[in-house]
Design a protein around this motif. Structure first.
Motif: not given
Length: 277
Positions: A12-30, A268-277
């Motif tokens: 998680y911490a490593a992902l935040l370091q490269v956030a501007p070059d990160t892909l967020v991919a999400l399923d829909f149902d469930g 979790l996604l809200s936490r990512v956005a918050s931690d990158l603010s």
């Protein structure tokens, strides 16, 4: 939220370091939408739009990768309105329907879709007989255009009906050169050539991405998890999120973090956005 291993928080911490070059991919149902008895009545989580818009200014791209038809998920998710709100953030919203066979993006707002696979029409004509053979004549059939899904969730003994149906539908699908995608009390029959792993692999390469977060809940997400695991071995920053349920646990051993359904995914996604603010 439960970290599956000590490495999860490090990832998680490593992902935040490269956030501007990160892909967020999400399923829909469930994942973005709670599972419901009638798929036509599914709706995206009420917090999803705000969270995705907040996240858009922090990452390179957001993609919804689903087994549903692209047009259907655009409507059920209000994703065109989400794309409007994302304008100016720099991130593109992309939708891949029917496991990547259909595509839509916020920069090119037309759903591209191939012709139905050969053999599907004949399979559908045989389907009522196959359901009777499995003592599941009242199973609900969902025509997806490029695929057909058989749902047992509404039946009295849904799990037993699913277990009876799976081998019968698998044999019939193979005789028509079609593929079977089992899920949470649903068996989907579709053409081959693409899956969520292929979609994610192409997205990572084309961006190109330095990090990827993928969230899913079912067997149809397994290929994406496996593909991202392979990319992690190549040094890509990755975070695999399992939207947990009592019905399906196949993704848990591969996941970095398990969250309680769509509520947990959005938290979790809200936490990512918050931690990158």
């Amino acid at each position: 939220m439960r970290w599956v291993s000590d490495e999860g928080e490090q990832r998680y911490a490593a992902l935040l370091q490269v956030a501007p070059d990160t892909l967020v991919a999400l399923d829909f149902d469930g994942t973005l939408s709670p599972i419901v008895d009638d798929p036509a009545k599914a709706r995206i989580h009420p917090d999803a739009a705000d969270v995705l818009v907040a996240l858009a200014s922090k990452v390179a791209a957001i993609a919804v990768v689903t087994g549903r038809p692209a047009r259907q998920v655009l409507d059920l998710g209000g994703l065109e309105e989400v794309a409007d709100r994302m304008a100016g953030t720099g991130a593109e919203l992309r939708v891949f329907g029917q496991y990547g066979a259909e595509r839509w993006s916020s920069s090119h707002r037309v759903v591209s879709s191939p012709r139905p696979p050969a053999g599907l029409a004949t399979f559908e004509r045989d389907l009522p007989r196959l359901l009777r053979q499995a003592d599941a004549a009242d199973a609900w059939i969902e025509d997806k255009g490029l695929a057909v899904a058989v749902h047992t969730r509404r039946l009295d003994d849904a799990e037993a009906a699913f277990e009876r149906l799976l081998p019968i539908l698998t044999a019939a699908a193979e005789s028509h050169d079609l593929e079977v995608e089992p899920g949470r009390l649903v068996v989907e029959i579709r053409g081959g050539g693409t899956d969520k792993g292929i979609v994610v692999d192409r997205l990572i390469t084309s961006l190109p991405a330095k990090g990827v977060l993928f969230a899913g809940d079912d067997l149809g997400d397994l290929e994406a998890f496996q593909t991202i695991k392979a990319w992690a071995g190549e040094g890509l920053a990755t975070l695999l999120v399992c939207s947990g349920s009592e019905e399906q646990s196949a993704l848990v051993p591969l996941a970095d973090v398990v969250v309680p359904g769509p509520d947990g995914v959005l938290e979790l996604l809200s936490r990512v956005a918050s931690d990158l603010s």
